[in-house]
Design an enzyme around this catalytic site. Structure first.
Site, mmCIF file in Angstrom:
data_model
loop_
_atom_site.group_PDB
_atom_site.id
_atom_site.type_symbol
_atom_site.label_atom_id
_atom_site.label_comp_id
_atom_site.label_asym_id
_atom_site.label_seq_id
_atom_site.Cartn_x
_atom_site.Cartn_y
_atom_site.Cartn_z
ATOM 1 N N ASP A 100 -2.255 -18.734 2.383
ATOM 2 C CA ASP A 100 -3.323 -19.505 1.729
ATOM 3 C C ASP A 100 -3.884 -20.563 2.675
ATOM 4 O O ASP A 100 -5.094 -20.773 2.764
ATOM 5 C CB ASP A 100 -2.832 -20.136 0.408
ATOM 6 N N LYS A 142 4.069 -15.643 3.353
ATOM 7 C CA LYS A 142 4.121 -16.471 2.141
ATOM 8 C C LYS A 142 5.612 -16.677 1.865
ATOM 9 O O LYS A 142 6.135 -16.366 0.785
ATOM 10 C CB LYS A 142 3.396 -15.730 1.005
ATOM 11 N N ASP A 151 -5.396 -7.322 5.621
ATOM 12 C CA ASP A 151 -6.577 -6.687 5.042
ATOM 13 C C ASP A 151 -7.583 -7.759 4.626
ATOM 14 O O ASP A 151 -8.779 -7.693 4.953
ATOM 15 C CB ASP A 151 -6.109 -5.880 3.813
ATOM 16 N N TYR A 160 0.820 -1.219 0.000
ATOM 17 C CA TYR A 160 0.000 0.000 0.000
ATOM 18 C C TYR A 160 0.853 1.268 0.000
ATOM 19 O O TYR A 160 0.382 2.340 -0.345
ATOM 20 C CB TYR A 160 -0.937 0.035 1.210
ATOM 21 N N ASP A 169 -11.119 -9.363 7.029
ATOM 22 C CA ASP A 169 -12.486 -9.312 6.510
ATOM 23 C C ASP A 169 -13.100 -10.710 6.455
ATOM 24 O O ASP A 169 -14.274 -10.900 6.763
ATOM 25 C CB ASP A 169 -12.518 -8.691 5.106
#
Ligand code: NAD
Length: 364
Positions: A227, A195, A251, A144, A255
């Protein structure tokens, strides 16, 4: 010795913001009065309403007030009225500005399934029963903010998009330390999500988190690929206590985890920096229900509880507010978003009144 008076900035914002903030202030009023907590609350405008008045979503005096305060309690910003504005003055820009200027690098999202609301989750009751997860998302680094970024065009017209995943070891270490400290106060179980099998940035993430963990031998540290974590959150969420992860992965995972509890109107959050903090519900300004006295104020009330715990050094009082919320749900009191047959439907103000009344019974 005179007791410190806490300075709290209150920004209601747009849409349902003023309705839900009013109920959180009701609860803070009760707890401050009965428990003698010296606090001074000052209101400021932010978002679309600030734009209407001052031409910018984060006026200087609002930012100044936030910088001078021990904590900020925020409602929500945005709405259809301001959707056509240039990105630089959209209400949502105010949030990014606050995060950056206050250095809020740690975003805490507790995900708790209340027994009384298990039916509200799209998952089976047996999967979500008893879950109590704290997701810690790094908030000021990663793709970001990393540079280079943007879309470039070749002379022949072909376009290339680029964003940069970047973390310094200092950035990783400070969020890792925050995670270990939080885990220490809970069940002492921390899962770091990365990851590392394919991304070097998160290989560094794993190394630095592991190094930081040597100072916390009492906390069990595990690592999980993102994952797999996305799958485990649905398969068996009860295995998690604290999860720490990067800005991008956090992020998405937070959610996903929010859906475990069913209603967006129940989830609080805290964004912490060094000596600064912002507390807000995770939902937006809900323009579709604004001004109708039907918004659920519990996420904002629970955000105020987080403020007592993390900024005002009043964990016992935070516990009491959370207990009052649970008590009201046990009594069958529900706003529309969490209503089911056989429970008592109330409005925003009445839900705030019910929590305040319950809280007073604990404080009598
Ligand atoms: P939203 O979270 O405002 O609403 C999504 C849905 O959830 C709506 O149907 C709404 O009625 C419902 N809902 C939200 N909060 C509720 C509550 N407390 N009680 C009951 N129901 C509730 O998301 P959106 O509709 O995508 O966005 C609306 C505006 O809010 C947009 O302008 C968006 O940019 C902004 N937004 C702001 C924030 C923030 O201030 N932190 C976060 C997300 C979205």
């Amino acid at each position: 010795m005179t007791e410190k008076k806490y300075q709290i900035a209150v920004f209601a914002g747009d849409g349902v913001g003023s309705e839900i903030i009013a109920e959180a202030l009701k609860i803070l009023d009760v707890i401050a009065d009965k428990k003698n907590i010296p606090m001074s609350l000052k209101e400021g405008d932010i978002g679309g309403s600030a734009y209407d008045r001052a031409g910018v979503p984060l006026p200087d005096e609002t930012l100044e007030l936030a910088l001078q305060s021990d904590a900020v309690l925020l409602g929500a910003v945005g709405g259809p009225k301001w959707e056509g504005l240039d990105y630089s003055v959209r209400p949502e820009r105010a949030l990014l500005g606050l995060r950056e200027k206050l250095g809020l690098y740690a975003n805490l999202r507790p995900v708790v399934a209340f027994d009384e609301l298990l039916a509200a989750s799209p998952l089976k009751k047996d999967i979500v029963r008893g879950i109590d997860i704290l997701i810690l998302r790094e908030l000021t680094g990663d793709v970001y903010f990393g540079r280079p970024r943007g879309v470039t065009r070749e002379p022949d017209g072909r376009r290339t998009g680029v964003n940069t995943m970047i973390y310094t070891e200092e950035e990783i270490r400070r969020i890792a330390v925050a995670a270990f400290e939080l885990a220490r106060k809970r069940k002492k179980n921390l899962v770091s999500v990365d990851k590392a099998n394919v991304l070097e940035t998160t290989e560094l993430w794993r190394d630095v988190v592991t190094e930081a963990g040597r100072r916390y031998p009492d906390v069990a540290l595990g690592h999980m690929y993102v994952d797999n974590c996305a799958m485990q959150l649905i398969r068996k969420p009860s295995q998690f206590d604290v999860i720490v992860t990067t800005n991008l992965f956090g992020d998405i995972l937070s959610d996903e985890a929010a859906m475990l509890t069913g209603s967006i109107g129940m989830l609080p959050s805290a964004s912490l920096g060094d000596g600064r903090a912002l507390y807000e519900p995770i939902h937006g300004s809900a323009p579709d229900i604004a001004g109708k006295n039907i918004a659920n104020p519990l996420a904002t009330i629970l955000s105020a509880a987080m403020m007592l715990r993390h900024s005002l050094e009043r964990p016992a009082e935070a516990d009491l507010i959370e207990k009052a919320v649970t008590g009201v749900l046990q009594d069958g009191v529900r706003t529309k978003d969490i209503y089911s047959r056989g429970t008592k439907l109330v409005g925003t103000r009445e839900m705030g009144d019910a929590v305040a009344a319950k809280l007073k019974t604990f404080l009598a």
